[in-house]
Design a protein around this motif. Structure first.
Motif, PDB file in Angstrom:
ATOM      1  N   GLU A 120       1.205  -1.060   0.237  1.00 11.01           N
ATOM      2  CA  GLU A 120       0.165   0.641  -0.136  1.00 11.01           C
ATOM      3  C   GLU A 120       0.616   1.547   0.020  1.00 11.01           C
ATOM      4  O   GLU A 120       0.683   2.203  -0.495  1.00 11.01           O
ATOM      5  N   LYS A 121       1.956   1.136   1.019  1.00  6.44           N
ATOM      6  CA  LYS A 121       2.640   2.561   0.778  1.00  6.44           C
ATOM      7  C   LYS A 121       4.001   2.624  -0.701  1.00  6.44           C
ATOM      8  O   LYS A 121       3.726   3.469  -1.306  1.00  6.44           O
ATOM      9  N   ALA A 122       3.512   1.318  -1.338  1.00  4.90           N
ATOM     10  CA  ALA A 122       4.136   1.599  -2.671  1.00  4.90           C
ATOM     11  C   ALA A 122       3.744   2.198  -3.932  1.00  4.90           C
ATOM     12  O   ALA A 122       3.362   2.849  -4.515  1.00  4.90           O
ATOM     13  N   ARG A 123       2.279   1.733  -3.626  1.00  5.81           N
ATOM     14  CA  ARG A 123       0.636   2.435  -3.764  1.00  5.81           C
ATOM     15  C   ARG A 123       0.387   3.214  -4.072  1.00  5.81           C
ATOM     16  O   ARG A 123       0.898   4.314  -5.682  1.00  5.81           O
ATOM     17  N   ILE A 124       0.989   4.083  -3.335  1.00  8.72           N
ATOM     18  CA  ILE A 124       0.669   5.792  -2.506  1.00  8.72           C
ATOM     19  C   ILE A 124       1.795   6.394  -3.221  1.00  8.72           C
ATOM     20  O   ILE A 124       1.041   7.734  -3.941  1.00  8.72           O
ATOM     21  N   LYS A 125       2.815   5.890  -3.238  1.00  8.72           N
ATOM     22  CA  LYS A 125       4.107   6.785  -3.978  1.00  8.72           C
ATOM     23  C   LYS A 125       3.873   6.255  -5.194  1.00  8.72           C
ATOM     24  O   LYS A 125       4.469   7.689  -5.726  1.00  8.72           O
ATOM     25  N   ALA A 126       3.826   5.197  -5.573  1.00 11.34           N
ATOM     26  CA  ALA A 126       3.513   5.632  -7.051  1.00 11.34           C
ATOM     27  C   ALA A 126       2.237   6.479  -7.890  1.00 11.34           C
ATOM     28  O   ALA A 126       2.357   7.335  -8.804  1.00 11.34           O
ATOM     29  N   LEU A 127       1.243   6.556  -7.336  1.00  6.60           N
ATOM     30  CA  LEU A 127       0.066   7.700  -7.166  1.00  6.60           C
ATOM     31  C   LEU A 127       0.660   8.697  -6.988  1.00  6.60           C
ATOM     32  O   LEU A 127       0.421  10.302  -7.908  1.00  6.60           O
ATOM     33  N   ALA A 128       1.022   9.551  -6.016  1.00  5.60           N
ATOM     34  CA  ALA A 128       2.281  10.507  -5.773  1.00  5.60           C
ATOM     35  C   ALA A 128       2.973  11.235  -6.685  1.00  5.60           C
ATOM     36  O   ALA A 128       3.139  12.739  -7.189  1.00  5.60           O
ATOM     37  N   ALA A 129       4.035  10.306  -7.777  1.00  5.22           N
ATOM     38  CA  ALA A 129       4.959  10.778  -8.202  1.00  5.22           C
ATOM     39  C   ALA A 129       4.276  10.773  -9.989  1.00  5.22           C
ATOM     40  O   ALA A 129       4.361  11.488 -10.000  1.00  5.22           O
ATOM     41  N   ASP A 130       3.280   9.554 -10.040  1.00  4.93           N
ATOM     42  CA  ASP A 130       2.257  10.243 -11.592  1.00  4.93           C
ATOM     43  C   ASP A 130       2.178  11.921 -11.136  1.00  4.93           C
ATOM     44  O   ASP A 130       2.225  12.360 -11.689  1.00  4.93           O
ATOM     45  N   TYR A 131       1.433  12.033  -9.791  1.00  3.83           N
ATOM     46  CA  TYR A 131      -0.006  13.491 -10.112  1.00  3.83           C
ATOM     47  C   TYR A 131       1.440  14.446  -9.411  1.00  3.83           C
ATOM     48  O   TYR A 131       1.135  15.426 -10.592  1.00  3.83           O
ATOM     49  N   LEU A 132       2.487  14.831  -9.006  1.00  4.39           N
ATOM     50  CA  LEU A 132       4.123  14.952  -8.921  1.00  4.39           C
ATOM     51  C   LEU A 132       4.511  15.173 -10.106  1.00  4.39           C
ATOM     52  O   LEU A 132       4.258  16.428 -10.798  1.00  4.39           O
ATOM     53  N   LYS A 133       4.376  14.216 -11.573  1.00  3.05           N
ATOM     54  CA  LYS A 133       5.333  14.566 -12.852  1.00  3.05           C
ATOM     55  C   LYS A 133       3.739  14.807 -13.680  1.00  3.05           C
ATOM     56  O   LYS A 133       4.028  16.586 -14.480  1.00  3.05           O
ATOM     57  N   LYS A 134       2.535  15.062 -13.595  1.00  4.09           N
ATOM     58  CA  LYS A 134       1.677  15.653 -13.767  1.00  4.09           C
ATOM     59  C   LYS A 134       1.580  17.177 -13.621  1.00  4.09           C
ATOM     60  O   LYS A 134       1.204  17.854 -14.405  1.00  4.09           O
ATOM     61  N   ALA A 135       1.877  17.506 -12.660  1.00  2.00           N
ATOM     62  CA  ALA A 135       1.505  18.491 -12.293  1.00  2.00           C
ATOM     63  C   ALA A 135       3.166  20.140 -12.762  1.00  2.00           C
ATOM     64  O   ALA A 135       3.386  20.658 -12.606  1.00  2.00           O
ATOM     65  N   GLY A 136       3.835  19.177 -12.929  1.00  4.69           N
ATOM     66  CA  GLY A 136       5.410  19.240 -13.984  1.00  4.69           C
ATOM     67  C   GLY A 136       6.392  19.765 -13.057  1.00  4.69           C
ATOM     68  O   GLY A 136       7.431  20.431 -13.554  1.00  4.69           O
ATOM     69  N   ALA A 137       6.606  18.687 -11.529  1.00  2.00           N
ATOM     70  CA  ALA A 137       7.896  18.080 -11.111  1.00  2.00           C
ATOM     71  C   ALA A 137       8.157  16.978 -12.209  1.00  2.00           C
ATOM     72  O   ALA A 137       8.343  16.124 -12.891  1.00  2.00           O
ATOM     73  N   VAL A 138       9.883  17.800 -11.456  1.00  2.00           N
ATOM     74  CA  VAL A 138      10.220  16.454 -12.614  1.00  2.00           C
ATOM     75  C   VAL A 138      11.704  16.370 -12.119  1.00  2.00           C
ATOM     76  O   VAL A 138      12.427  16.913 -11.432  1.00  2.00           O
ATOM     77  N   GLU A 139      12.133  14.994 -11.966  1.00  2.00           N
ATOM     78  CA  GLU A 139      13.190  14.225 -11.479  1.00  2.00           C
ATOM     79  C   GLU A 139      13.982  15.354 -11.096  1.00  2.00           C
ATOM     80  O   GLU A 139      14.975  15.069 -12.648  1.00  2.00           O
ATOM     81  N   GLY A 140      14.971  15.608 -10.431  1.00  2.00           N
ATOM     82  CA  GLY A 140      16.484  15.731 -10.940  1.00  2.00           C
ATOM     83  C   GLY A 140      16.345  17.523 -10.293  1.00  2.00           C
ATOM     84  O   GLY A 140      17.191  18.127 -10.548  1.00  2.00           O
ATOM     85  N   ASP A 141      15.495  18.588 -11.141  1.00  2.00           N
ATOM     86  CA  ASP A 141      15.058  19.043 -10.901  1.00  2.00           C
ATOM     87  C   ASP A 141      14.341  19.573  -9.353  1.00  2.00           C
ATOM     88  O   ASP A 141      13.219  20.220  -9.699  1.00  2.00           O
ATOM     89  N   ALA A 142      15.372  19.966  -8.429  1.00  2.00           N
ATOM     90  CA  ALA A 142      14.486  20.941  -6.994  1.00  2.00           C
ATOM     91  C   ALA A 142      13.353  22.332  -7.507  1.00  2.00           C
ATOM     92  O   ALA A 142      12.276  22.365  -6.726  1.00  2.00           O
ATOM     93  N   GLU A 143      13.846  22.849  -8.246  1.00  2.00           N
ATOM     94  CA  GLU A 143      13.057  24.265  -8.647  1.00  2.00           C
ATOM     95  C   GLU A 143      11.551  23.561  -9.255  1.00  2.00           C
ATOM     96  O   GLU A 143      10.404  24.130  -8.988  1.00  2.00           O
ATOM     97  N   SER A 144      11.702  22.811  -9.647  1.00  2.00           N
ATOM     98  CA  SER A 144      10.070  22.074 -10.507  1.00  2.00           C
ATOM     99  C   SER A 144       9.329  21.654  -9.453  1.00  2.00           C
ATOM    100  O   SER A 144       8.415  22.074  -9.324  1.00  2.00           O
TER     101      SER A 144
END
Length: 136
Positions: free
Chosen positions: A89-113
């Motif tokens: 369940e922790k992994a599922r929530i983490k994956a959903l959050a990562a997807d949300y962040l990506k769609k919102a414009g967060a780019v891995e490795g780019d803290a400012e995003s």
């Protein structure tokens, strides 16, 4: 007469227990999932963006509020604890959050995003935004 009382007794028992049978698994409860995803989004942002920190008291308060919500939905304290500690369940929530962040414009490795997403969440007044404080 006995048959009527027995039938009435069975009907009452079924009516009282029906909500328990109708209750979905914790991981199928949209409010619980969305709240946990928002918490993970906020946590990821605060860990990644140097100009954003967590409102820890607010985060703790929201978690306790979510636990009370789950209990009000009929989930037991043990069910909630097991769910919250479940690695899948922790992994599922983490994956959903990562997807949300990506769609919102967060780019891995780019803290400012992540900072930009965090400031947007704060400005929109989302649950994730309510858990954060920006220093910029």
């Amino acid at each position: 007469m006995k048959k009527t009382i027995l039938t009435l007794g069975v009907a009452v028992m079924m009516a009282v227990s029906a909500p328990a049978f109708a209750r979905a698994a914790l991981n199928q409860n949209a409010h619980i999932t969305e709240s946990l995803v928002a918490g993970r989004v906020g946590d990821t942002i605060r860990q990644t963006c140097p100009s954003i920190s967590a409102k820890m008291i607010t985060a703790y308060s929201k978690l306790k509020e979510l636990e009370r919500y789950a209990r009000a939905q009929g989930y037991t304290e043990d069910e909630v604890k097991v769910f919250m500690k479940d690695p899948s369940e922790k992994a599922r929530i983490k994956a959903l959050a990562a997807d949300y962040l990506k769609k919102a414009g967060a780019v891995e490795g780019d803290a400012e995003s992540y900072c930009a997403v965090g400031r947007a969440e704060i400005a929109k007044g989302t649950l994730a935004g309510s858990l954060l404080r920006s220093w910029k």
